[in-house]
Enzyme design. Structure first.
Site, mmCIF file in Angstrom:
data_model
loop_
_atom_site.group_PDB
_atom_site.id
_atom_site.type_symbol
_atom_site.label_atom_id
_atom_site.label_comp_id
_atom_site.label_asym_id
_atom_site.label_seq_id
_atom_site.Cartn_x
_atom_site.Cartn_y
_atom_site.Cartn_z
ATOM 1 N N VAL A 243 0.980 -1.039 0.063
ATOM 2 C CA VAL A 243 0.011 -0.089 0.211
ATOM 3 C C VAL A 243 0.925 1.323 0.096
ATOM 4 O O VAL A 243 1.946 1.270 0.630
ATOM 5 C CB VAL A 243 -0.950 0.047 1.236
ATOM 6 C CG1 VAL A 243 -1.872 1.328 1.275
ATOM 7 C CG2 VAL A 243 -1.638 -1.304 1.515
ATOM 8 N N SER A 244 0.527 2.369 -0.945
ATOM 9 C CA SER A 244 1.149 3.491 -0.730
ATOM 10 C C SER A 244 2.645 3.439 -1.039
ATOM 11 O O SER A 244 2.952 2.905 -2.234
ATOM 12 C CB SER A 244 0.913 4.280 0.667
ATOM 13 O OG SER A 244 1.402 5.363 0.738
ATOM 14 N N ASN A 245 3.496 3.687 -0.252
ATOM 15 C CA ASN A 245 5.011 3.685 -0.319
ATOM 16 C C ASN A 245 5.299 2.342 -0.675
ATOM 17 O O ASN A 245 6.299 1.763 -1.466
ATOM 18 C CB ASN A 245 5.990 4.070 0.485
ATOM 19 C CG ASN A 245 5.889 5.921 0.489
ATOM 20 O OD1 ASN A 245 5.377 6.321 -0.406
ATOM 21 N ND2 ASN A 245 6.604 6.026 1.665
#
Length: 581
Positions: A243-245
């Site tokens: 998720v995300s980074n």
């Protein structure tokens, strides 16, 4: 993976009964409760730190609130007994290690050998992807390998000269291998942060961290299940997710996977940089500068977090005047200046939904915190040379820097997000006594992106090194992004990445989720979750679809835009997600 890539030993621990892999024995009810206490706040045990770190990682990613639907509409948290194998590893050329960890369930499925590999979201510690990767993989008998990708919560206290050992407890420099150990600096005080002060540009190595974690996972599977060894990419399915980074790291790994180690990828709201998009530092520094003024526009009067007692925060109003003085917006009054700031954001690719949702990140001062940490990382700063006058320290009741006490230091590894402020560590400096005190540091951070000085050139070169390469043409890939994401707008990240793949005649599954923003954990905040649906269910669904592709030979699902409905003031219902057709 060769032993030369390890720093120190591999630590094995057993987690059964009231201390399992997925929730450290807390279960869903315990994860929803307040953070577990330490028996001795100044000297918590390794087991206590692990339990609290898992609690913090779940609550940093998932919406576990009473209206959010976790455990009822989607997601489960069963007890999963097993073992963990943990080590510090170093990619070639790096100064600082990253933490890698394998969770090996007792009920490992020997008939469908599976290793899920995940990098932490944000800059969190090594458990920072457990709510996605662990929750999906462990109950189905897959092992999970994690990496903190060179960031994490192994803060080093310069006043006591202590850091974090492999078991999460604190140790003095030189007494044990540490998660992060900066070079000695005469008279240095305060706190050193691994993401900011590692001496590396860890983001440029995110993909290597993930691939190294995958190799570590396969090697540890040999230890965990010797009767089934050896485990290789040829006989074990390797799925990468995040998720995300963590999703950006997954896509970086896919682009570097020349050996065909990875069998498939699910990337959820990825922070990924490709030509045609805009890197996070550019977006965050622009947002920190312009959004406070733009959000004073009357169209945001009903936006969550955009008003205090019916009015914009005074510093946001002062920002408009400040931007006008610097020639960054036009207009003779605040209304015109806010409209000009909005126009500038739109010209840069922001849309109305992302701007509205970004009110939360603006109110919580996330843009400044992110830009300061990333600037230090990109410029390989020491604790004494963070650009724009920033530094990190604990503070007293008056806000003055003081040495951290033992209970504060002890909780950093379990509680910190990897980017201060938080867990008792403050972001200091870069402010003045004006009506808009943070503008001074923010202007400096923005100048590091669009300026002409040596530091700006060095920073942009570091950002360029983070660009993701395209993966091999036959790699099954599902990219999921919320259309209301106000932290990583999909136009700059997922949409740009998918566009680059399409231009290269590669067509991943691209799932767009209306009414979904970046932080599921924010949905438990009063008045905020009413407007959005969680993103995590689509991550689980994408992993299900990828599993069907890899195991059953089903076709990769098509790209689609889901028909979602904000949950309103009531509890989330399955129909609001639009997952069924």
């Amino acid at each position: 993976m060769t032993m030369s890539e390890f720093v120190g030993e591999v630590r094995e621990s057993v987690h059964r009964g009231h201390d399992d892999l997925l929730s450290a024995g807390l279960g869903l009810d315990g994860l929803r409760a307040k953070s577990p206490a330490f028996a001795d706040a100044a000297a918590p045990t390794a087991d206590e730190l692990r339990r609290r770190a898992i609690h913090a990682s779940w609550n940093g990613i998932a919406d576990l609130g009473p209206l959010g639907g976790y455990g009822r509409v989607y997601g489960v948290v069963p007890n999963v007994p097993g073992r963990e194998y943990q080590a510090f590893a170093r990619v070639p050329g790096a100064r600082s290690p990253h933490r890698v960890l394998l969770q090996a369930p007792d009920a490992f499925d020997a008939r469908a050998r599976c290793l899920v590999v995940a990098a932490s979201s944000g800059s969190r510690g090594v458990y920072g992807a457990i709510a996605l990767a662990g929750a999906w993989a462990l109950p189905r008998g897959c092992a999970v390998a994690y990496t903190d990708k060179g960031a994490g919560s192994g803060y080093f206290d310069l006043d006591s000269d202590t850091g974090v050992a492999l078991d999460g407890t604190r140790a003095a420099r030189g007494t044990a291998p540490l998660e992060f150990e900066p070079a000695r600096i005469a008279a240095a005080r305060g706190v050193a942060i691994k993401h900011a002060h590692s001496g590396d540009d860890p983001e440029a190595d995110w993909g290597r961290h993930v691939l190294q974690a995958a190799r570590f996972g396969l090697a540890m599977l040999d230890r965990a299940y010797p009767a089934q060894a050896p485990f290789t990419a040829a006989d074990t399915r390797v799925i990468v997710t995040g998720v995300s980074n963590g999703a950006g790291a997954a896509l970086q790994a896919a682009g570097l996977d020349a050996d065909g180690l990875v069998d498939g990828v699910v990337a959820l709201a990825p922070n990924v940089h490709v030509d045609g998009g805009r890197p996070l530092y550019d977006v965050a520094s622009e947002a920190a500068q312009l959004l406070p003024c733009a959000l004073t526009d009357a169209r945001f009067d009903a936006t969550p977090f955009a008003r205090t007692e019916g009015a914009p925060p005074p510093a946001w109003l002062a920002r408009c005047a400040h931007l006008r003085e610097r020639g960054l917006v036009d207009g003779s009054d605040r209304v015109a200046q806010a409209r000009s700031a909005l126009d500038r954001l739109r010209a840069g690719g922001w849309d109305e939904r992302a701007i509205e949702t970004a009110a939360s990140s603006t109110r919580f001062d996330l843009w400044r915190a992110i830009a300061a940490t990333y600037a230090a990382s990109y410029l390989r700063a020491t604790p004494a040379t963070i650009p724009c006058g920033f530094h990190y320290a604990t503070v007293d009741a008056r806000g003055a820097p003081v040495a951290a006490d033992a209970p504060t230091r002890a909780a950093w590894w379990s509680d910190a997000s990897g980017i201060p402020p938080g867990a008792g560590v403050s972001l200091l400096g870069g402010v003045d006594a004006s009506a808009d005190p943070t503008a001074l540091g923010i202007d400096c951070l923005r100048a590091l992106w669009n300026g002409d000085g040596a530091a700006a050139h060095a920073l942009r070169a570091s950002v360029s090194a983070t660009a993701a390469k395209l993966p091999r043409a036959d790699l099954p890939l599902i990219v999921v992004h919320g259309e209301d994401d106000g932290l990583l707008p999909d136009a700059f990240h997922a949409r740009a990445y998918v566009g680059a793949l399409d231009a290269a005649a590669r067509h991943p599954a691209y799932w767009r989720v209306p009414n979904a923003q970046h932080f599921d954990a924010f949905l438990a905040l009063p008045g905020f979750g009413d407007h959005y649906v969680p993103l995590l269910p689509y991550g689980y669904a994408a992993l299900d679809a990828l599993w069907a592709r890899l195991v059953d030979g089903a076709p990769l699902p098509p790209s689609r835009r889901f028909a979602t409905t904000p949950r309103g003031s009531g509890a989330l219902e399955r129909a609001a997600l639009g997952l069924e057709r």
